[in-house]
Design a protein around this motif. Structure first.
Motif, PDB file in Angstrom:
ATOM      1  N   ALA A 133       0.842  -1.120   0.124  1.00 15.46           N
ATOM      2  CA  ALA A 133      -0.051  -0.148  -0.068  1.00 15.46           C
ATOM      3  C   ALA A 133       0.882   1.033  -0.035  1.00 15.46           C
ATOM      4  N   GLY A 134       0.485   2.413  -0.951  1.00 22.98           N
ATOM      5  CA  GLY A 134       1.069   3.493  -0.789  1.00 22.98           C
ATOM      6  C   GLY A 134       2.478   3.540  -1.859  1.00 22.98           C
ATOM      7  N   SER A 135       2.940   2.394  -2.441  1.00 18.73           N
ATOM      8  CA  SER A 135       3.728   2.323  -3.232  1.00 18.73           C
ATOM      9  C   SER A 135       3.281   2.729  -4.709  1.00 18.73           C
ATOM     10  N   ARG A 136       4.267   3.158  -5.466  1.00 12.65           N
ATOM     11  CA  ARG A 136       3.927   3.682  -6.985  1.00 12.65           C
ATOM     12  C   ARG A 136       5.166   3.159  -7.919  1.00 12.65           C
ATOM     13  N   PRO A 137       4.734   2.737  -8.968  1.00  9.15           N
ATOM     14  CA  PRO A 137       5.799   2.306  -9.928  1.00  9.15           C
ATOM     15  C   PRO A 137       7.015   3.548  -9.981  1.00  9.15           C
ATOM     16  N   GLY A 138       8.070   3.294 -10.010  1.00 10.35           N
ATOM     17  CA  GLY A 138       9.044   4.174 -10.337  1.00 10.35           C
ATOM     18  C   GLY A 138       9.450   4.732  -9.016  1.00 10.35           C
ATOM     19  N   GLY A 139       9.273   4.199  -7.662  1.00  6.65           N
ATOM     20  CA  GLY A 139       9.815   4.714  -6.454  1.00  6.65           C
ATOM     21  C   GLY A 139       9.304   6.052  -6.172  1.00  6.65           C
ATOM     22  N   GLY A 140      10.205   6.694  -4.913  1.00  9.09           N
ATOM     23  CA  GLY A 140      10.032   8.003  -4.592  1.00  9.09           C
ATOM     24  C   GLY A 140       8.950   8.001  -3.609  1.00  9.09           C
ATOM     25  N   THR A 141       8.488   6.863  -2.897  1.00 17.59           N
ATOM     26  CA  THR A 141       7.429   6.866  -1.788  1.00 17.59           C
ATOM     27  C   THR A 141       7.919   6.559  -0.450  1.00 17.59           C
ATOM     28  N   HIS A 142       8.914   5.711  -0.267  1.00 18.02           N
ATOM     29  CA  HIS A 142       9.560   5.239   1.019  1.00 18.02           C
ATOM     30  C   HIS A 142      10.845   5.566   1.065  1.00 18.02           C
ATOM     31  N   ALA A 151      10.546  18.783  13.867  1.00 14.51           N
ATOM     32  CA  ALA A 151      11.150  19.744  13.059  1.00 14.51           C
ATOM     33  C   ALA A 151      11.433  19.489  11.645  1.00 14.51           C
ATOM     34  N   VAL A 152      11.892  18.125  11.267  1.00 18.46           N
ATOM     35  CA  VAL A 152      11.954  17.642  10.073  1.00 18.46           C
ATOM     36  C   VAL A 152      10.813  17.277   9.543  1.00 18.46           C
ATOM     37  N   TYR A 153       9.818  17.032  10.066  1.00 18.81           N
ATOM     38  CA  TYR A 153       8.424  16.753   9.434  1.00 18.81           C
ATOM     39  C   TYR A 153       7.748  18.000   8.997  1.00 18.81           C
ATOM     40  N   ASP A 154       8.191  19.030   9.672  1.00 18.01           N
ATOM     41  CA  ASP A 154       7.663  20.549   9.582  1.00 18.01           C
ATOM     42  C   ASP A 154       8.516  21.061   8.171  1.00 18.01           C
ATOM     43  N   VAL A 155       9.560  20.771   7.821  1.00 14.82           N
ATOM     44  CA  VAL A 155      10.272  21.074   6.661  1.00 14.82           C
ATOM     45  C   VAL A 155       9.657  20.203   5.645  1.00 14.82           C
ATOM     46  N   LEU A 156       9.184  19.199   5.921  1.00 19.71           N
ATOM     47  CA  LEU A 156       9.017  18.330   4.507  1.00 19.71           C
ATOM     48  C   LEU A 156       7.301  18.001   4.572  1.00 19.71           C
ATOM     49  N   ALA A 157       6.873  19.012   5.094  1.00 23.86           N
ATOM     50  CA  ALA A 157       5.118  18.786   5.224  1.00 23.86           C
ATOM     51  C   ALA A 157       4.491  18.714   3.995  1.00 23.86           C
ATOM     52  N   GLU A 158       4.811  19.312   3.026  1.00 22.80           N
ATOM     53  CA  GLU A 158       4.253  19.379   1.566  1.00 22.80           C
ATOM     54  C   GLU A 158       4.633  17.995   0.907  1.00 22.80           C
ATOM     55  N   GLU A 159       5.495  17.213   1.038  1.00 20.64           N
ATOM     56  CA  GLU A 159       6.121  16.113   0.400  1.00 20.64           C
ATOM     57  C   GLU A 159       5.438  15.102   1.339  1.00 20.64           C
ATOM     58  N   LEU A 160       5.345  15.269   2.577  1.00 20.46           N
ATOM     59  CA  LEU A 160       4.685  14.038   3.506  1.00 20.46           C
ATOM     60  C   LEU A 160       3.035  14.044   3.119  1.00 20.46           C
ATOM     61  N   ALA A 161       2.529  15.371   2.681  1.00 23.92           N
ATOM     62  CA  ALA A 161       1.287  15.078   2.448  1.00 23.92           C
ATOM     63  C   ALA A 161       1.123  14.850   1.006  1.00 23.92           C
ATOM     64  N   THR A 162       1.866  14.572   0.261  1.00 19.83           N
ATOM     65  CA  THR A 162       1.594  14.398  -1.426  1.00 19.83           C
ATOM     66  C   THR A 162       2.510  12.947  -1.547  1.00 19.83           C
ATOM     67  N   ASP A 163       3.560  13.229  -1.865  1.00 16.49           N
ATOM     68  CA  ASP A 163       4.506  12.115  -2.672  1.00 16.49           C
ATOM     69  C   ASP A 163       4.782  11.067  -1.456  1.00 16.49           C
ATOM     70  N   ILE A 164       5.248  11.289  -0.127  1.00 12.19           N
ATOM     71  CA  ILE A 164       5.837  10.302   0.498  1.00 12.19           C
ATOM     72  C   ILE A 164       4.784   9.564   1.617  1.00 12.19           C
ATOM     73  N   HIS A 165       4.893   8.324   1.276  1.00  9.11           N
ATOM     74  CA  HIS A 165       4.173   7.312   1.939  1.00  9.11           C
ATOM     75  C   HIS A 165       4.876   7.012   3.358  1.00  9.11           C
ATOM     76  N   ALA A 166       5.947   6.766   3.179  1.00  5.64           N
ATOM     77  CA  ALA A 166       6.822   6.554   4.493  1.00  5.64           C
ATOM     78  C   ALA A 166       8.244   7.147   4.694  1.00  5.64           C
ATOM     79  N   LEU A 167       8.565   7.656   5.785  1.00  2.00           N
ATOM     80  CA  LEU A 167       9.920   8.337   6.159  1.00  2.00           C
ATOM     81  C   LEU A 167      10.373   7.753   7.380  1.00  2.00           C
ATOM     82  N   SER A 168      11.492   7.082   7.237  1.00  8.28           N
ATOM     83  CA  SER A 168      12.081   6.529   8.465  1.00  8.28           C
ATOM     84  C   SER A 168      13.262   7.251   8.553  1.00  8.28           C
ATOM     85  N   LEU A 169      13.349   7.994  10.005  1.00 15.26           N
ATOM     86  CA  LEU A 169      14.280   8.997  10.126  1.00 15.26           C
ATOM     87  C   LEU A 169      15.165   8.816  11.352  1.00 15.26           C
TER      88      LEU A 169
END
Lengths: 95, 115
Positions: free
Chosen positions: A33-42, A63-81
């Motif tokens: 779930a949440g993956s797309r062909p071509g990557g860029g999601t996890h 602080a990191v989530y704030d900076v990446l808020a736009e990407e987290l809301a759209t492209d990114i399905h999962a971010l391990s930090l």
């Protein structure tokens, strides 16, 4: 611009990290779930920056989530930090 | 689509959950059948520690799924609460567990663990 490049640009501008590793691990989640062909999601991010000194783990990630808020809301399905100060990174051999 | 009122019904439900359960994990899937690797990792840590916890399946409830992110100011799932306080997501729980800090925190809060 590819998502990974945008992440690098935003994180570099916000935290001036002494080390920034970003891995696109989307291939490990293919078909999941949440993956797309071509990557860029996890993504897996290790960021080392003096800016994190004196901040709790939760505060650093927020602080990191704030900076990446736009990407987290759209492209990114999962971010391990992992967010460390230079001193912590050196003591863990990850500087 | 932000929930602006802090007294929204979904916030009240979240507050009830974290008040009634000493350890609450907002997760995808259930403790027995996690639907996401990150949720599964936290379940595994808590299970290994012998911690009793309540799992709240956000996939079963879209309101909670969105509401918990705003309630915690935290954009991802899973989210662990101990005695009403937000502790962190998967990365933080894993780091704390490996450093022995999660064990310390649970002890301080009076939560029983194995060993």
């Amino acid at each position: 611009m590819a998502t990974i490049d945008r992440l690098r640009q935003r994180l570099t501008a916000a935290f001036a990290p002494s080390r920034l590793d970003i891995y696109d691990e989307s291939h490990r989640h293919a078909g999941h779930a949440g993956s797309r062909p071509g990557g860029g999601t996890h993504f897996q991010v290790t960021i080392v920056a003096a800016a994190f000194a004196g901040q709790s783990r939760v505060a650093r990630q927020r602080a990191v989530y704030d900076v990446l808020a736009e990407e987290l809301a759209t492209d990114i399905h999962a971010l391990s930090l992992t967010a460390l100060t230079p001193v912590e990174a050196a003591s863990q051999g990850r500087g | 689509m932000a929930i602006t009122a802090t007294n929204s019904p979904v916030f009240d439900r979240i507050k009830d959950d974290i008040a009634q359960n000493p350890v609450t994990l907002f997760m995808k899937g259930t403790p027995v059948f996690p639907q996401c690797g990150f949720s599964a990792a936290v379940v595994q840590i808590l299970t290994q520690m012998g911690v009793k916890f309540k799992g709240v399946d956000v996939l079963a409830d879209p309101e909670i799924r969105q509401g918990i992110k705003e309630f915690s100011s935290w954009p991802t799932i899973p989210q662990l609460y101990v005695k009403g306080e937000f502790v962190g997501g998967c990365d933080i729980i894993r780091e704390m567990y490996e450093a022995g800090e999660l064990q310390d925190l649970l002890r301080e809060k009076g939560i029983a663990t194995r060993g």
